[in-house]
Design a protein around this motif. Structure first.
Motif, PDB file in Angstrom:
ATOM      1  N   HIS A  36       0.839  -1.194   0.000  1.00  0.00           N
ATOM      2  CA  HIS A  36       0.000   0.000   0.000  1.00  0.00           C
ATOM      3  C   HIS A  36       0.880   1.253   0.000  1.00  0.00           C
ATOM      4  CE1 HIS A  36      -3.552   2.325   1.996  1.00  0.00           C
ATOM      5  NE2 HIS A  36      -3.483   2.556   0.718  1.00  0.00           N
ATOM      6  N   SER A  38       3.930   1.516  -1.064  1.00  0.00           N
ATOM      7  CA  SER A  38       4.579   1.592  -2.367  1.00  0.00           C
ATOM      8  C   SER A  38       3.644   2.185  -3.412  1.00  0.00           C
ATOM      9  CB  SER A  38       5.042   0.199  -2.801  1.00  0.00           C
ATOM     10  OG  SER A  38       5.625   0.248  -4.068  1.00  0.00           O
ATOM     11  N   ASP A  39       2.402   1.734  -3.396  1.00  0.00           N
ATOM     12  CA  ASP A  39       1.418   2.271  -4.349  1.00  0.00           C
ATOM     13  C   ASP A  39       1.195   3.766  -4.138  1.00  0.00           C
ATOM     14  OD1 ASP A  39       1.114  -0.259  -5.407  1.00  0.00           O
ATOM     15  OD2 ASP A  39      -0.763  -0.681  -4.334  1.00  0.00           O
ATOM     16  N   LEU A  40       1.060   4.185  -2.895  1.00  0.00           N
ATOM     17  CA  LEU A  40       0.855   5.604  -2.595  1.00  0.00           C
ATOM     18  C   LEU A  40       2.060   6.449  -3.007  1.00  0.00           C
ATOM     19  CD1 LEU A  40      -0.842   5.288   0.902  1.00  0.00           C
ATOM     20  CD2 LEU A  40      -1.939   5.995  -1.244  1.00  0.00           C
ATOM     21  N   ARG A  42       4.245   5.742  -5.298  1.00  0.00           N
ATOM     22  CA  ARG A  42       4.298   5.757  -6.757  1.00  0.00           C
ATOM     23  C   ARG A  42       3.355   6.825  -7.311  1.00  0.00           C
ATOM     24  NH1 ARG A  42       3.137   0.858  -7.429  1.00  0.00           N
ATOM     25  NH2 ARG A  42       5.257   0.105  -7.293  1.00  0.00           N
ATOM     26  N   ARG A  43       2.151   6.915  -6.749  1.00  0.00           N
ATOM     27  CA  ARG A  43       1.191   7.937  -7.187  1.00  0.00           C
ATOM     28  C   ARG A  43       1.733   9.339  -6.940  1.00  0.00           C
ATOM     29  NH1 ARG A  43      -4.389   6.457  -4.506  1.00  0.00           N
ATOM     30  NH2 ARG A  43      -4.868   8.549  -5.267  1.00  0.00           N
ATOM     31  N   LEU A  44       2.334   9.549  -5.773  1.00  0.00           N
ATOM     32  CA  LEU A  44       2.918  10.859  -5.478  1.00  0.00           C
ATOM     33  C   LEU A  44       4.054  11.192  -6.435  1.00  0.00           C
ATOM     34  CD1 LEU A  44       3.000  10.834  -1.575  1.00  0.00           C
ATOM     35  CD2 LEU A  44       1.516  12.200  -3.063  1.00  0.00           C
ATOM     36  N   LEU A  46       4.442  10.165  -9.496  1.00  0.00           N
ATOM     37  CA  LEU A  46       3.882  10.513 -10.807  1.00  0.00           C
ATOM     38  C   LEU A  46       3.429  11.966 -10.853  1.00  0.00           C
ATOM     39  CD1 LEU A  46       1.850   7.279 -11.617  1.00  0.00           C
ATOM     40  CD2 LEU A  46       3.950   8.074 -12.737  1.00  0.00           C
ATOM     41  N   VAL A  47       2.807  12.434  -9.779  1.00  0.00           N
ATOM     42  CA  VAL A  47       2.372  13.829  -9.719  1.00  0.00           C
ATOM     43  C   VAL A  47       3.586  14.750  -9.644  1.00  0.00           C
ATOM     44  CG1 VAL A  47       1.149  15.550  -8.323  1.00  0.00           C
ATOM     45  CG2 VAL A  47       0.132  13.291  -8.706  1.00  0.00           C
ATOM     46  N   GLN A  50       5.226  15.570 -12.956  1.00  0.00           N
ATOM     47  CA  GLN A  50       4.476  16.362 -13.934  1.00  0.00           C
ATOM     48  C   GLN A  50       4.884  17.828 -13.824  1.00  0.00           C
ATOM     49  OE1 GLN A  50       0.344  15.699 -13.125  1.00  0.00           O
ATOM     50  NE2 GLN A  50       0.403  13.556 -13.726  1.00  0.00           N
TER      51      GLN A  50
END
Length: 54
Positions: A36, A38-40, A42-44, A46-47, A50
């Motif tokens: 969980h 790691s997933d969070l 990864r999302r951060l 990606l943002v 940008q």
């Protein structure tokens, strides 16, 4: 440019300390919690990668 033998030894030592600390901290989480996290993260990431818009 290359690291000296002393520089390489210092680098290896720092990497070992960092790895041990990572394992110590992540050891407090279950496998599910680590996934969980790691997933969070990864999302951060990606943002963060940008371009910022005004």
């Amino acid at each position: 440019m290359e690291l000296t033998e002393a520089g390489q030894a210092a680098w290896r030592g720092a990497v070992e300390v960092q790895s041990a600390e990572k394992h110590r901290l992540l050891g407090a989480l279950t496998a599910t919690e680590r996934r969980h996290l790691s997933d969070l993260l990864r999302r951060l990431l990606l943002v963060a990668e940008q371009p910022q818009t005004a």
